[in-house]
Design a protein around this motif. Structure first.
Motif, PDB file in Angstrom:
ATOM      1  N   SER A  81       0.834  -1.194   0.000  1.00  0.00           N
ATOM      2  CA  SER A  81       0.000   0.000   0.000  1.00  0.00           C
ATOM      3  C   SER A  81       0.862   1.235   0.000  1.00  0.00           C
ATOM      4  CB  SER A  81      -0.886   0.006   1.244  1.00  0.00           C
ATOM      5  OG  SER A  81      -1.473   1.253   1.422  1.00  0.00           O
ATOM      6  N   CYS A  82       0.851   1.961  -1.104  1.00  0.00           N
ATOM      7  CA  CYS A  82       1.603   3.213  -1.175  1.00  0.00           C
ATOM      8  C   CYS A  82       0.860   4.259  -0.384  1.00  0.00           C
ATOM      9  CB  CYS A  82       1.762   3.651  -2.614  1.00  0.00           C
ATOM     10  SG  CYS A  82       2.497   5.251  -2.756  1.00  0.00           S
ATOM     11  N   GLN A  83       1.288   4.471   0.836  1.00  0.00           N
ATOM     12  CA  GLN A  83       0.503   5.296   1.727  1.00  0.00           C
ATOM     13  C   GLN A  83       0.845   6.763   1.684  1.00  0.00           C
ATOM     14  OE1 GLN A  83       0.015   1.957   5.137  1.00  0.00           O
ATOM     15  NE2 GLN A  83       1.640   3.402   5.292  1.00  0.00           N
ATOM     16  N   LEU A  84       1.944   7.072   1.000  1.00  0.00           N
ATOM     17  CA  LEU A  84       2.407   8.464   1.013  1.00  0.00           C
ATOM     18  C   LEU A  84       2.418   8.991   2.432  1.00  0.00           C
ATOM     19  CD1 LEU A  84       3.293  10.792  -0.846  1.00  0.00           C
ATOM     20  CD2 LEU A  84       1.011  11.713  -0.574  1.00  0.00           C
ATOM     21  N   GLY A  85       2.899   8.168   3.325  1.00  0.00           N
ATOM     22  CA  GLY A  85       3.002   8.621   4.701  1.00  0.00           C
ATOM     23  C   GLY A  85       1.675   8.753   5.401  1.00  0.00           C
TER      24      GLY A  85
ATOM     25  N   PHE B 260       4.132  -1.318  -8.251  1.00  0.00           N
ATOM     26  CA  PHE B 260       3.582  -1.077  -6.913  1.00  0.00           C
ATOM     27  C   PHE B 260       2.197  -0.451  -7.008  1.00  0.00           C
ATOM     28  CE2 PHE B 260       2.895   1.465  -3.149  1.00  0.00           C
ATOM     29  CZ  PHE B 260       3.310   0.640  -2.128  1.00  0.00           C
ATOM     30  N   LEU B 261       2.057   0.565  -7.852  1.00  0.00           N
ATOM     31  CA  LEU B 261       0.774   1.254  -7.986  1.00  0.00           C
ATOM     32  C   LEU B 261      -0.266   0.371  -8.669  1.00  0.00           C
ATOM     33  CD1 LEU B 261       1.931   4.837  -9.036  1.00  0.00           C
ATOM     34  CD2 LEU B 261       1.453   3.942  -6.744  1.00  0.00           C
ATOM     35  N   LEU B 262       0.168  -0.410  -9.632  1.00  0.00           N
ATOM     36  CA  LEU B 262      -0.774  -1.276 -10.344  1.00  0.00           C
ATOM     37  C   LEU B 262      -1.378  -2.333  -9.420  1.00  0.00           C
ATOM     38  CD1 LEU B 262       1.140  -1.796 -13.709  1.00  0.00           C
ATOM     39  CD2 LEU B 262      -0.955  -0.478 -13.362  1.00  0.00           C
TER      40      LEU B 262
ATOM     41  N   PRO C 168       3.446   8.072 -10.645  1.00  0.00           N
ATOM     42  CA  PRO C 168       4.588   7.276 -11.126  1.00  0.00           C
ATOM     43  C   PRO C 168       5.837   8.119 -11.359  1.00  0.00           C
ATOM     44  CG  PRO C 168       2.590   6.592 -12.237  1.00  0.00           C
ATOM     45  CD  PRO C 168       2.225   7.807 -11.434  1.00  0.00           C
ATOM     46  N   ARG C 169       5.678   9.289 -11.970  1.00  0.00           N
ATOM     47  CA  ARG C 169       6.849  10.126 -12.239  1.00  0.00           C
ATOM     48  C   ARG C 169       7.497  10.600 -10.932  1.00  0.00           C
ATOM     49  NH1 ARG C 169       8.045  12.994 -16.866  1.00  0.00           N
ATOM     50  NH2 ARG C 169       5.852  13.104 -17.515  1.00  0.00           N
ATOM     51  N   THR C 170       6.670  10.913  -9.945  1.00  0.00           N
ATOM     52  CA  THR C 170       7.208  11.364  -8.668  1.00  0.00           C
ATOM     53  C   THR C 170       7.956  10.243  -7.964  1.00  0.00           C
ATOM     54  OG1 THR C 170       5.507  13.060  -8.410  1.00  0.00           O
ATOM     55  CG2 THR C 170       6.595  12.295  -6.398  1.00  0.00           C
ATOM     56  N   ILE C 171       7.390   9.052  -7.964  1.00  0.00           N
ATOM     57  CA  ILE C 171       8.092   7.905  -7.380  1.00  0.00           C
ATOM     58  C   ILE C 171       9.419   7.681  -8.101  1.00  0.00           C
ATOM     59  CG2 ILE C 171       8.055   5.396  -7.084  1.00  0.00           C
ATOM     60  CD1 ILE C 171       5.039   5.601  -6.625  1.00  0.00           C
ATOM     61  N   GLU C 172       9.387   7.725  -9.409  1.00  0.00           N
ATOM     62  CA  GLU C 172      10.600   7.513 -10.189  1.00  0.00           C
ATOM     63  C   GLU C 172      11.657   8.570  -9.855  1.00  0.00           C
ATOM     64  OE1 GLU C 172      11.952   7.126 -14.898  1.00  0.00           O
ATOM     65  OE2 GLU C 172       9.947   7.819 -14.377  1.00  0.00           O
ATOM     66  N   THR C 173      11.210   9.811  -9.696  1.00  0.00           N
ATOM     67  CA  THR C 173      12.136  10.901  -9.385  1.00  0.00           C
ATOM     68  C   THR C 173      12.764  10.720  -8.013  1.00  0.00           C
ATOM     69  OG1 THR C 173      10.913  12.447 -10.792  1.00  0.00           O
ATOM     70  CG2 THR C 173      12.324  13.394  -9.086  1.00  0.00           C
ATOM     71  N   ILE C 174      11.960  10.368  -7.016  1.00  0.00           N
ATOM     72  CA  ILE C 174      12.498  10.172  -5.663  1.00  0.00           C
ATOM     73  C   ILE C 174      13.416   8.953  -5.625  1.00  0.00           C
ATOM     74  CG2 ILE C 174      11.918   9.740  -3.246  1.00  0.00           C
ATOM     75  CD1 ILE C 174       9.326  11.297  -3.692  1.00  0.00           C
TER      76      ILE C 174
ATOM     77  N   SER D  98       5.836   3.327  -0.751  1.00  0.00           N
ATOM     78  CA  SER D  98       5.761   3.346  -2.210  1.00  0.00           C
ATOM     79  C   SER D  98       7.134   3.542  -2.828  1.00  0.00           C
ATOM     80  CB  SER D  98       4.834   4.465  -2.686  1.00  0.00           C
ATOM     81  OG  SER D  98       5.341   5.731  -2.326  1.00  0.00           O
ATOM     82  N   VAL D  99       7.950   4.360  -2.192  1.00  0.00           N
ATOM     83  CA  VAL D  99       9.289   4.608  -2.730  1.00  0.00           C
ATOM     84  C   VAL D  99      10.191   3.403  -2.458  1.00  0.00           C
ATOM     85  CG1 VAL D  99      11.248   6.179  -2.762  1.00  0.00           C
ATOM     86  CG2 VAL D  99       8.947   7.073  -2.328  1.00  0.00           C
ATOM     87  N   TYR D 100      10.138   2.895  -1.244  1.00  0.00           N
ATOM     88  CA  TYR D 100      10.972   1.728  -0.928  1.00  0.00           C
ATOM     89  C   TYR D 100      10.697   0.575  -1.892  1.00  0.00           C
ATOM     90  CZ  TYR D 100      12.714  -2.542   0.986  1.00  0.00           C
ATOM     91  OH  TYR D 100      13.349  -3.756   1.090  1.00  0.00           O
TER      92      TYR D 100
END
Length: 232
Positions: free
Chosen positions: A14-18, A52-54, A69-75, A93-95
């Motif tokens: 679950s990509c919780q974005l904190g 992860f998002l899919l 997706p672009r933000t995850i890729e950037t981080i 989500s980033v991990y």
């Protein structure tokens, strides 16, 4: 070893974005500016196939909001460029989107959501007890990624305490990357000595536009996010 990689395959993450297991903050606590509802979030579909998002749907019970997706890729690129061992505070989500297998196996995701409890790279962590994690993890990370469930000073002070306890203190370079509203700029400078970047994080289903802050120089983060409409 490979357990971190293997466990990810069997876990719906679950990509919780904190937003780990927390009730959404009352509206008056959110002072971030809103994107106009008539403005459509721009996303390059060719870049949207983040595994992860899919695999994951946002869960309102956990106050979950996905990074784009672009933000995850950037981080991820920032972490993989600079880190040898990273801690992800409320940013699964980033991990789970890390591509560098060695870095992934050497890093730790700290979260309240126990769906990852079988993963050896997971530590159950409640920000209300910010330093309640195994002693052997203290001062062992050179990169911390942070996104709390709330934007208030009280919560940020707890995340700051955890961040400072986790970061290495042997004089080697350490990196902090976090996201919160731009109105928190002065507070973030005070607490963690970070500065807002030109790149704004995309969070498609969150009505508040966040900013991305770091404590180091990044050429990539000086570029605007093409997914985000002009935002002042």
């Amino acid at each position: 070893g490979n357990q971190c990689e293997e466990k990810e395959i069997h876990t719906i993450c679950s990509c919780q974005l904190g937003k780990p297991g927390q009730v959404a903050a009352p509206p008056h606590l959110h002072t971030g500016k809103r994107l106009a509802k008539t403005v459509k979030y721009r996303s390059n579909m060719a870049e949207s196939r983040n595994t992860f998002l899919l695999r994951t749907k946002e869960n309102a019970d956990f106050n979950q909001y996905w990074y784009s997706p672009r933000t995850i890729e950037t981080i991820v690129r920032e972490v993989e460029t600079n880190a040898k061992r990273a801690a992800f505070l409320s940013t699964p989500s980033v991990y789970f989107s890390l591509k560098n297998k060695e870095l992934k196996e050497n890093s730790v995701v700290f979260d309240l959501d126990e769906q990852w409890s079988s993963n050896p790279c997971f530590v159950r962590w409640d920000f209300n007890e910010p330093t309640a994690f195994p002693d052997e993890l203290a001062h062992t990370f050179d990169f911390i990624v942070v996104d709390p469930p709330f934007i208030t000073r009280e919560v940020w002070e707890k995340y700051t305490e955890a961040t400072k306890k986790l970061l290495k203190n042997d004089g080697t370079p350490t990196f902090i990357l976090l996201t919160t509203i731009q109105e928190n700029k002065d507070m973030m400078k005070e607490l963690l000595d970070v500065e807002p970047q030109a790149f704004l994080p995309g969070i498609p289903n969150l009505v508040y536009q966040y900013s991305l802050y770091v404590n180091y120089e990044s050429e990539h983060l000086q570029q605007k996010n093409p997914d985000i409409p002009d935002f002042d």
